[in-house]
Design an enzyme around this catalytic site. Sequence first.
Site, short mmCIF file in Angstrom:
data_model
loop_
_atom_site.label_atom_id
_atom_site.label_comp_id
_atom_site.label_asym_id
_atom_site.label_seq_id
_atom_site.Cartn_x
_atom_site.Cartn_y
_atom_site.Cartn_z
CE1 TYR A 269 1.02 8.33 -6.43
CE2 TYR A 269 -1.21 8.86 -7.72
CZ TYR A 269 -0.71 8.44 -6.67
OH TYR A 269 -1.57 7.66 -5.83
CB ILE B 150 -8.65 8.93 0.14
CG1 ILE B 150 -8.88 7.84 -0.97
CG2 ILE B 150 -8.86 8.32 1.58
CD1 ILE B 150 -10.38 7.66 -1.02
CB ALA C 134 4.14 6.04 -15.13
CB SER D 137 -4.25 5.70 -7.95
OG SER D 137 -4.93 6.72 -8.27
CG ASN E 134 -1.50 1.24 1.64
OD1 ASN E 134 -2.24 1.87 1.06
ND2 ASN E 134 -0.69 2.20 2.56
CE LYS F 174 -0.20 4.53 -6.33
NZ LYS F 174 -0.21 3.86 -5.28
N1 LIG Z 1 -4.80 9.64 -0.57
C1 LIG Z 1 -5.28 9.86 -1.96
O1 LIG Z 1 -6.05 10.48 -2.48
C2 LIG Z 1 -4.90 8.60 -2.82
C3 LIG Z 1 -5.65 8.17 -3.71
C4 LIG Z 1 -5.56 6.98 -4.70
C5 LIG Z 1 -4.43 6.23 -4.42
N2 LIG Z 1 -3.61 6.48 -2.87
C6 LIG Z 1 -2.63 5.47 -2.74
O2 LIG Z 1 -2.76 4.96 -1.35
C7 LIG Z 1 -1.49 4.65 -0.77
C8 LIG Z 1 -1.62 5.21 0.46
O3 LIG Z 1 -1.57 6.74 0.41
P1 LIG Z 1 -2.05 7.71 1.61
O4 LIG Z 1 -3.01 8.60 0.95
O5 LIG Z 1 -2.72 6.91 2.72
O6 LIG Z 1 -0.66 8.27 2.08
P2 LIG Z 1 0.16 8.61 3.44
O7 LIG Z 1 1.23 9.62 2.96
O8 LIG Z 1 -0.97 8.97 4.52
O9 LIG Z 1 0.61 7.07 3.69
C9 LIG Z 1 1.80 6.50 3.03
C10 LIG Z 1 2.65 5.91 3.92
O10 LIG Z 1 3.71 5.30 3.09
C11 LIG Z 1 4.86 5.23 3.93
N3 LIG Z 1 6.05 5.26 3.30
C12 LIG Z 1 6.71 6.21 2.03
N4 LIG Z 1 7.68 5.87 1.67
C13 LIG Z 1 8.22 4.56 2.48
C14 LIG Z 1 9.02 3.61 2.42
N5 LIG Z 1 10.33 4.09 1.65
N6 LIG Z 1 9.26 2.75 3.27
C15 LIG Z 1 8.20 2.27 3.89
N7 LIG Z 1 7.01 3.24 4.04
C16 LIG Z 1 7.15 4.25 3.16
C17 LIG Z 1 4.79 6.56 4.79
O11 LIG Z 1 5.63 6.55 5.80
C18 LIG Z 1 3.39 6.39 4.90
O12 LIG Z 1 3.14 5.94 6.19
C19 LIG Z 1 -0.42 5.35 -1.68
O13 LIG Z 1 -0.12 4.00 -2.44
C20 LIG Z 1 -1.23 6.17 -2.76
O14 LIG Z 1 -0.63 6.53 -3.82
C21 LIG Z 1 -3.82 7.44 -2.40
#
Ligand SMILES: NC(=O)c1ccc[n+]([C@@H]2O[C@H](COP(=O)([O-])OP(=O)(O)OC[C@H]3O[C@@H](n4cnc5c(N)ncnc54)[C@H](O)[C@@H]3O)[C@@H](O)[C@H]2O)c1
Length: 255
Positions: A155, A188, A157, A142, A90, A159
Amino acid sequence: MGRLNNKISIVTGGASGIGAAIVREFAQQGATVICGDVQEEMGRQVVADLDGAPGTASFFEVDLRDLDQVRALIDHAVDTHGRLDVMVPNAGLQYEKILTDTSEQEYDHMMAVNMKATFFCCKHAVEAMLKTGGGNIVATASVLSLVAEPSLAAYCATKAGIMNLMKSIATDYGAKGIRANCVCPGYINTPLGDKFFESLPDPEAARREADALHALGRMGEADEVARCVSFLASDEASFVTGSAMVVDGGLSCKV
Ligand SMILES: NC(=O)c1ccc[n+]([C@@H]2O[C@H](COP(=O)([O-])OP(=O)(O)OC[C@H]3O[C@@H](n4cnc5c(N)ncnc54)[C@H](O)[C@@H]3O)[C@@H](O)[C@H]2O)c1
């Protein structure tokens, strides 16, 4: 009985946002969940807050850019619990950059966390699952796996890559008892989203515009994504593999 009772699970990026919500949901559904993240304090707090849940949760510090640490995360699950049932890659990050402004360093960072770490988490997870007769993977892709948004070339690419990686795993390992799916969230409310909005000149106006992009008229909450991940990870989804479940409040269904 929770739908994930006794499922040994790993959630990467479990210290924040969607990942933290997945850790909470899995523990509520009876799973034994390992929260893997580079942010130790936040990750330990997510786990501590779950005291009293039907399942159990623990924290494992991992920097997913380091493939030895990725391997150690999966080994830790197998060494501690004897098997791995569910892998949730994730963790992810986003640079708000148009193609021509994206540096090699930014591209490499995003590829390393979003794509390469997901690939190797899956590789080691599948190796472990094959030894115990199967398991399943649910990646956080995503809505940008399906459509593009301005200024997010690298990004998008990563996803799209994650979505097709799940289809490849589903194809190669389905007959061996392994399912692989992804969720495709819209906007989100998470720290990642906050960072994006705060980088814009008028964050509040941008939030209102983002709300309006969704057919439901609002952005989503991390728990709403977590419940879909939990369904896909469970036996209730026993005939679902290779799918990309769109969890976007209708963002991608309209022009
Ligand atoms: N928030 C949105 O709108 C949204 C929409 C679609 C997809 N996503 C995807 O959902 C996933 C989670 O996103 P989120 O919004 O919860 O983000 P977030 O920033 O709240 O959480 C991301 C987590 O990933 C961890 N992380 C980042 N780099 C890391 C590394 N090198 N090693 C270990 N952990 C690492 C961070 O410490 C963090 O806890 C991501 O893949 C994001 O692309 C988010």
